[in-house]
Structures are given as structure tokens and as C-alpha cells.
Design an enzyme around this catalytic site. Structure first.
Site, PDB file in Angstrom:
ATOM      1  N   ASP A 211       0.847  -1.195   0.000  1.00 17.72           N
ATOM      2  CA  ASP A 211       0.000   0.000   0.000  1.00 17.72           C
ATOM      3  C   ASP A 211       0.883   1.246   0.000  1.00 17.72           C
ATOM      4  OD1 ASP A 211      -3.027   0.757   1.925  1.00 17.72           O
ATOM      5  OD2 ASP A 211      -1.976   1.907   0.380  1.00 17.72           O
ATOM      6  N   HIS A 213      -0.326   4.225  -0.201  1.00 18.68           N
ATOM      7  CA  HIS A 213      -1.156   5.129   0.607  1.00 18.68           C
ATOM      8  C   HIS A 213      -1.155   6.575   0.114  1.00 18.68           C
ATOM      9  CE1 HIS A 213      -3.284   5.971   4.475  1.00 18.68           C
ATOM     10  NE2 HIS A 213      -3.607   4.711   4.315  1.00 18.68           N
ATOM     11  N   GLU A 237      -1.260  -0.625  -4.055  1.00 19.55           N
ATOM     12  CA  GLU A 237      -2.483   0.091  -3.661  1.00 19.55           C
ATOM     13  C   GLU A 237      -2.246   1.587  -3.506  1.00 19.55           C
ATOM     14  OE1 GLU A 237      -4.309  -1.638  -0.240  1.00 19.55           O
ATOM     15  OE2 GLU A 237      -5.606   0.079   0.130  1.00 19.55           O
ATOM     16  N   GLU A 340     -10.037  -7.692   2.460  1.00 23.28           N
ATOM     17  CA  GLU A 340      -9.041  -7.284   3.461  1.00 23.28           C
ATOM     18  C   GLU A 340      -9.545  -7.639   4.844  1.00 23.28           C
ATOM     19  OE1 GLU A 340      -8.265  -3.120   3.531  1.00 23.28           O
ATOM     20  OE2 GLU A 340      -6.559  -3.302   4.891  1.00 23.28           O
TER      21      GLU A 340
HETATM   22  C1  CS2 Z   1      -5.349   1.220   4.782  1.00 26.22           C
HETATM   23  C2  CS2 Z   1      -6.274   1.623   5.885  1.00 26.22           C
HETATM   24  O1  CS2 Z   1      -6.199  -0.950   5.099  1.00 26.22           O
HETATM   25  C3  CS2 Z   1      -5.753  -0.145   4.261  1.00 26.22           C
HETATM   26  O2  CS2 Z   1      -5.634  -0.376   3.058  1.00 26.22           O
HETATM   27  O3  CS2 Z   1      -5.268   2.144   3.735  1.00 26.22           O
HETATM   28  O4  CS2 Z   1      -5.832   0.992   7.045  1.00 26.22           O
HETATM   29  C4  CS2 Z   1      -6.376   3.115   6.159  1.00 26.22           C
HETATM   30  O5  CS2 Z   1      -5.105   3.641   6.476  1.00 26.22           O
HETATM   31  C5  CS2 Z   1      -7.319   3.312   7.333  1.00 26.22           C
HETATM   32  O6  CS2 Z   1      -8.526   2.679   7.049  1.00 26.22           O
HETATM   33  C6  CS2 Z   1      -7.584   4.768   7.596  1.00 26.22           C
HETATM   34  O7  CS2 Z   1      -8.568   4.891   8.570  1.00 26.22           O
HETATM   35 MG    MG Z   2      -5.145   1.189   1.836  1.00 29.91          MG
END
Ligand code: CS2
Ligand code: MG
Length: 403
Positions: A211, A213, A237, A340
């Protein structure tokens, strides 16, 4: 007619904040929805309490789609995570009621199972690469066949998805967000090294995910994608903020790494170009944040036409209620790929009782009527809300960037 007689919001904090919506009908049937929006929980609680709940009283609980249209189009001001999470909570609660009324698990009402169980992935992280590799081993020992790998970055004190000690929870308790320093160049130097080590350690079979992010520019994302192609990721991701869906075209021109986008999106319109131009491979919206089962199944149907797959968001801040709803949808959706499953705080088990289960790298919603998740209100009252915020990221020059 089974009419709605009450709509109550339950805010609780068993290890982290959760907002649940309880809808009760004249036949005495109770349905639950998840209205949790990490760091903005009270905004959704107020939207529900002050603007939605009064409008639900007296409505026919069976008319799920009419209620969805009434709350979406009838609000005039539409879209956005607060509005769509509130609508999502109502939608899931009404599907819960319909299932309970029919004596059927919701997946049966969605057309029945198209698979026997749902592939899941979980998180493995480590500040040092060696710690990440140990974490991957731990999660594989639990049966996971797909694992998201995140590591620290040399030169940085905080990095998304990783802590230097203990378990990772993104939102920090407090009355203001923590601020973190981010350095993309340092990350771009290190991520390929850490992911290559993870692949070398795990072997070719394990589905590895990563991720980014939301932190890269399109050309940086293209560069990282190319660098990670030898790692054979299941997906990369949130490589770039995708409000401008057009920028994904630039990334697609440079790399074949599979792309997953959309956990911060909440309507089909934010996915429209991403899907119809095949700019992504996986849709990441959460049932709770994308208008519930009724809307996420529409997004999945559009995605199916373009061979894009559904992979609902499932972090700790998607409550066990929405996890249950996601699994009912996942069991009945042909182009569902993976769910997930980050896990929930241990204390959440005192509040949420769920029929869904994990075994051998897969999840199943169970066959309880409805969604199969109940909220213990007495237990919820033992954990009062505590302010918590997601961090704010700043570049080394002090300017705000995407966390
Ligand atoms: C993250 C999330 O799980 C993921 O893919 O992007 O944990 C995200 O950081 C949180 O849901 C934010 O609240
Ligand atoms: Mg994420």
C-alpha cells in the site's frame, strides 16, 4: 407492513471508536449498520441522529432501494464520505432486517453463493525488513495466502502502516491529529528493496500486496510500479491520489503492476473513469463508506463489465458489522477477488458478536439470518467515545502532503 419505529446511533470505543446504527421495526426486528468513519465518527453520528433517523420513522423497512434513493437524491447535497457512510449504515441495517424477516442470510437474497469461501488478506509490517519477514511468517502460520507487506523507511521516524513497537492502529487518540514527516524520495529508494526481500523470503506462491497510501505523483508511481514488477505483487495500492482519475492513465502507460484504488471513494461516480477505461484492476471501496450493499453491488456490476474486480476495504476501522456485510456481498459477487481482514481490537469482541468466521486464509459470512452481527449495547456503553484523529503528513519543508 413492517414499519421502522426507531433508529438509534450507538457510539462506542472498545479499543478504537465505532459508530453503529440500530433500526427497529414494528414487528420487533432489529437491524444493524456500521457508520464508522475513522477520525470523523461524530460527524456521521450527527448526520444520522439529526438528519436521517427522524425521516426513517414510519417508513416501510422492506423498501431498501426506495430508502436509499430517498436519502441520496432526497438530500440534495450528495456524495462524500459522511453522507455515504450514513446512507451505508441505513442500507446495511435494512438488509439485515430483510434477511431476518425472511429467515435467510443476506447472501441468499443477493442471488446465492458463487463461491464456497472468500479469499482474504491481512497485514504484516516491521520497522526493519527482518521484522517484516518475521511478521510475514507469523501471518502465513495463521493460514493467510495473501499478505500486505509494509516496512519502515530509513531516515523517517514514522511511516504509514508500521509502528516501531506494538500493533498498528492508524488513528491516534487525542483532540488533534499527530503530525508526521514524509519523504517520498527516501520511500522510493527503500520500498523496492523491502518488497524484493519479502518476495525472496516468502517464495513465489504467496500473494504479496503493498500500500503506497496516496503519496506519489503519477510519474513517481509509474517508477515504483516498474521497479516492483519483478516482485510480482498481487497489487500496488493507492499509488497516487486519484481524485483526478485521469492521472492513472499515465501510470498505466509505464507499468503492468496491478493497481488497487478507492478506499477513500464513496460513490460509483468516483470509479466511473477508473473502471470504464480499465485504469485500475481492483476496486477498494468499503461497504460502510460506499453507500452500503445496495451501492457497492452497483459498483461491482459496473466493474464486472470491464473485468475490474472487487476487493472491499477491511481495516480495523471497518467494524465487524460492515465486515459481515462485505462478506455476504463477496460470497454472491462473481468479480469479487479478495477481502481485506486487518482484524479488530480484542475489546471489540465484547461489543460485536458475529457469525462470520476466518479459517485457513479465507472468510465466510455464516448462515445466520440477515448480516449475522449483533451489537451488545450494554457492553458498548462500557466503552465511551474517545476523540481520535488520523495523522497529518508534512514534507520535510513543512508543507502538508497526503497521509
Ligand atoms: C489502509 C487503511 O487498510 C488499508 O488499506 O489504507 O488501514 C487506512 O489507512 C485506514 O482505514 C484509515 O482509517
Ligand atoms: Mg489502503
Amino acid at each position: 407492513m413492517d414499519t421502522i419505529t426507531a433508529a438509534d446511533v450507538v457510539v462506542t470505543s472498545p479499543g478504537r471508536n465505532y459508530v453503529s446504527l440500530k433500526i427497529t421495526t414494528s414487528d420487533g426486528v432489529v437491524g444493524w449498520g456500521d457508520a464508522t468513519l475513522n477520525g470523523r465518527e461524530l460527524a456521521v453520528a450527527s448526520y444520522l441522529r439529526d438528519h436521517v433517523a427522524p425521516l426513517l420513522i414510519g417508513r416501510d423497512a422492506a423498501r431498501i432501494e426506495d430508502t436509499w434513493q430517498y436519502l441520496y437524491r432526497g438530500a440534495y447535497w450528495r456524495r462524500g464520505p459522511v453522507t455515504m457512510t450514513a446512507i451505508g449504515a441505513v442500507d446495511v441495517a435494512l438488509w439485515d432486517i430483510k434477511g431476518k424477516t425472511c429467515g435467510q442470510p443476506v447472501y441468499q437474497l443477493l442471488g446465492g453463493a458463487v463461491r464456497d469461501r472468500i479469499l482474504s488478506y491481512t497485514h504484516a509490517s516491521g520497522w526493519e525488513v527482518s521484522q517484516l519477514l518475521d511478521a510475514i511468517d507469523e501471518k502465513r502460520a495463521l493460514g493467510f495466502r495473501a499478505i500486505r507487506a509494509q516496512s519502515g523507511v530509513p531516515g523517517l521516524d514514522t511511516v504509514y502502516g508500521v509502528t516501531k513497537s506494538g500493533s498498528y492502529e492508524p488513528a491516534g487518540r487525542g483532540t488533534a491529529p499527530d503530525e508526521e514527516v514524509w519523504d517520498t524520495e527516501a520511500y522510493l529508494r527503500h520500498a523496492p528493496v523491502a518488497m524484493a526481500a519479502a518476495r525472496e523470503h516468502a517464495g513465489p506462491e504467496l500473494k504479496l500486496l503493498h500500500d503506497a497510501h496516496h503519496r506519489l505523483t503519477p510519474i513517481q508511481a509509474a517508477r515504483l510500479g516498474k521497479a516492483l514488477e519483478p516482485v510480482d505483487l498481487y497489487w500496488l495500492e493507492d499509488v497516487t491520489p486519484a481524485e483526478n482519475q485521469e492521472v492513472l492513465r499515465r501510470i498505466r502507460q509505464h507499468t503492468t503492476v496491478p493497481l488497487a484504488i478507492g478506499e477513500v471513494f464513496s460513490t460509483i461516480w468516483e470509479f466511473q473513469q477508473l473502471i470504464t477505461e480499465q485504469l485500475i484492476d481492483f476496486v477498494r471501496a468499503a461497504v460502510s463508506h460506499a453507500g452500503g450493499i445496495s451501492h457497492l453491488r452497483r459498483i461491482a456490476a459496473l466493474a464486472e463489465v470491464w473485468q475490474v474486480r472487487l476487493a472491499p476495504h477491511g481495516p480495523s476501522d471497518v467494524s465487524p458489522v460492515a465486515m459481515g456485510a462485505a462478506l455476504h456481498l463477496g460470497l454472491a459477487t462473481p468479480n469479487h477477488a479478495i477481502q481485506e481482514y486487518m482484524g479488530h481490537p480484542e475489546l471489540a469482541g465484547e461489543v460485536f458478536r458475529h457469525a462470520w468466521s476466518y479459517a485457513d486464509g479465507h472468510l465466510h459470512p455464516g448462515d445466520a439470518p440477515g448480516i449475522g452481527v449483533e451489537v451488545d449495547e450494554a457492553a458498548a456503553a462500557r466503552f465511551p467515545y474517545q476523540p481520535a484523529y488520523l495523522p497529518v503528513a508534512r514534507r520535510r519543508d513543512g508543507s502538508v502532503t497526503d497521509w
